[in-house]
Scaffold this motif. Structure first.
Motif, PDB file in Angstrom:
ATOM      1  N   THR A 215       0.838  -1.200   0.000  1.00 14.42           N
ATOM      2  CA  THR A 215       0.000   0.000   0.000  1.00 14.42           C
ATOM      3  C   THR A 215       0.871   1.247   0.000  1.00 14.42           C
ATOM      4  O   THR A 215       0.639   2.187  -0.782  1.00 14.42           O
ATOM      5  CB  THR A 215      -0.938  -0.004   1.229  1.00 14.42           C
ATOM      6  OG1 THR A 215      -1.773  -1.166   1.164  1.00 14.42           O
ATOM      7  CG2 THR A 215      -1.788   1.249   1.289  1.00 14.42           C
TER       8      THR A 215
ATOM      9  N   THR B 272       2.507   1.654  -3.409  1.00 15.73           N
ATOM     10  CA  THR B 272       1.561   2.173  -4.401  1.00 15.73           C
ATOM     11  C   THR B 272       1.409   3.679  -4.271  1.00 15.73           C
ATOM     12  O   THR B 272       1.439   4.411  -5.268  1.00 15.73           O
ATOM     13  CB  THR B 272       0.192   1.476  -4.235  1.00 15.73           C
ATOM     14  OG1 THR B 272       0.364   0.073  -4.479  1.00 15.73           O
ATOM     15  CG2 THR B 272      -0.849   2.040  -5.167  1.00 15.73           C
ATOM     16  N   LEU B 273       1.272   4.149  -3.042  1.00 15.86           N
ATOM     17  CA  LEU B 273       1.064   5.578  -2.814  1.00 15.86           C
ATOM     18  C   LEU B 273       2.340   6.389  -3.071  1.00 15.86           C
ATOM     19  O   LEU B 273       2.292   7.428  -3.736  1.00 15.86           O
ATOM     20  CB  LEU B 273       0.563   5.805  -1.385  1.00 15.86           C
ATOM     21  CG  LEU B 273      -0.822   5.231  -1.104  1.00 15.86           C
ATOM     22  CD1 LEU B 273      -1.119   5.238   0.391  1.00 15.86           C
ATOM     23  CD2 LEU B 273      -1.892   5.976  -1.882  1.00 15.86           C
TER      24      LEU B 273
ATOM     25  N   ALA C 177      -6.146   2.715  -1.672  1.00 19.02           N
ATOM     26  CA  ALA C 177      -4.891   2.617  -0.924  1.00 19.02           C
ATOM     27  C   ALA C 177      -4.856   3.649   0.204  1.00 19.02           C
ATOM     28  O   ALA C 177      -4.411   3.342   1.319  1.00 19.02           O
ATOM     29  CB  ALA C 177      -3.700   2.784  -1.857  1.00 19.02           C
TER      30      ALA C 177
ATOM     31  N   TYR D 255      -7.060   2.407   3.049  1.00 14.63           N
ATOM     32  CA  TYR D 255      -6.425   1.335   3.827  1.00 14.63           C
ATOM     33  C   TYR D 255      -5.342   1.910   4.738  1.00 14.63           C
ATOM     34  O   TYR D 255      -5.258   1.568   5.922  1.00 14.63           O
ATOM     35  CB  TYR D 255      -5.848   0.249   2.915  1.00 14.63           C
ATOM     36  CG  TYR D 255      -5.194  -0.848   3.713  1.00 14.63           C
ATOM     37  CD1 TYR D 255      -5.972  -1.785   4.391  1.00 14.63           C
ATOM     38  CD2 TYR D 255      -3.815  -0.922   3.832  1.00 14.63           C
ATOM     39  CE1 TYR D 255      -5.386  -2.770   5.163  1.00 14.63           C
ATOM     40  CE2 TYR D 255      -3.214  -1.911   4.599  1.00 14.63           C
ATOM     41  CZ  TYR D 255      -4.005  -2.827   5.259  1.00 14.63           C
ATOM     42  OH  TYR D 255      -3.431  -3.804   6.033  1.00 14.63           O
TER      43      TYR D 255
END
Length: 192
Positions: free
Chosen positions: A69, A72-73, A87, A90
């Protein structure tokens, strides 16, 4: 000769150190958290757990999910893309969990981190670090290593913001050595 460390803690912040547990992400990814017990060792080595606890399969998966996560960010930030809402949701949910309370141990004069659920508290600490990084002024200093097969994310805290590699000892040395060999090769070629 110095023994290689199992984990790297040189990205500049805790959240990116977790992301760095996938080596060579851009070429032949190697997940150093894949072996059984590795996530617990990483949390201990990051000073987030007081001792080496055995993690459940679900807890180990939770460490890896948080890592992906954050990747991804942070990757979206480095690419100038919008942050994926799922994301972000979460990450915020994990960051909302209680964090450990630091306590000074009289017998050892060391800090103990006390939590009802130490693993969840450790993940919350990492997630809060990621929230601060991704939502704060340092987000513009997140960079990806310029070595094409690496692409590890790191926080560039150099005054000039011109850092190019995750580590001068690793990728920087390889890049400079490769450039030197290329110049040497070109200087020894005969004109046609």
């Amino acid at each position: 000769m110095k023994a290689p460390q199992e984990f790297r803690f040189n990205s500049g912040c805790l959240a990116l150190d977790l992301v760095a547990t996938v080596r060579r992400r851009a070429s032949l990814p190697h997940d150093v958290l894949a072996p059984p017990g590795a996530p617990a060792r990483w949390l201990r080595d990051a000073a987030l757990l007081n001792d080496l606890s055995a993690l459940s399969v679900a807890q180990e998966a939770g460490v890896r999910l948080l890592r992906e996560t954050i990747w991804t960010l942070a990757d979206a930030v480095t690419q100038g893309r919008a942050l994926p809402a799922e994301a972000v949701d979460y990450l915020n949910a994990v960051a909302a969990c209680p964090v450990p309370v630091p306590q000074l141990d009289a017998a050892s004069a060391t800090i103990l981190r006390i939590a009802t659920d130490p693993v969840q508290a450790a993940l919350a600490t990492i997630a809060q670090d990621a929230v601060d990084l991704l939502g704060g002024p340092l987000r513009t200093r997140i960079k990806a290593c310029c070595q094409p097969d690496c692409r590890m994310l790191f926080l560039d805290t150099s005054p000039s913001m011109r850092r190019r590699w995750c580590s001068m000892d690793r990728c920087g040395s390889r890049a400079k050595g490769g450039a030197f060999r290329q110049r040497l090769k070109e200087s020894h070629q005969l004109p046609e």
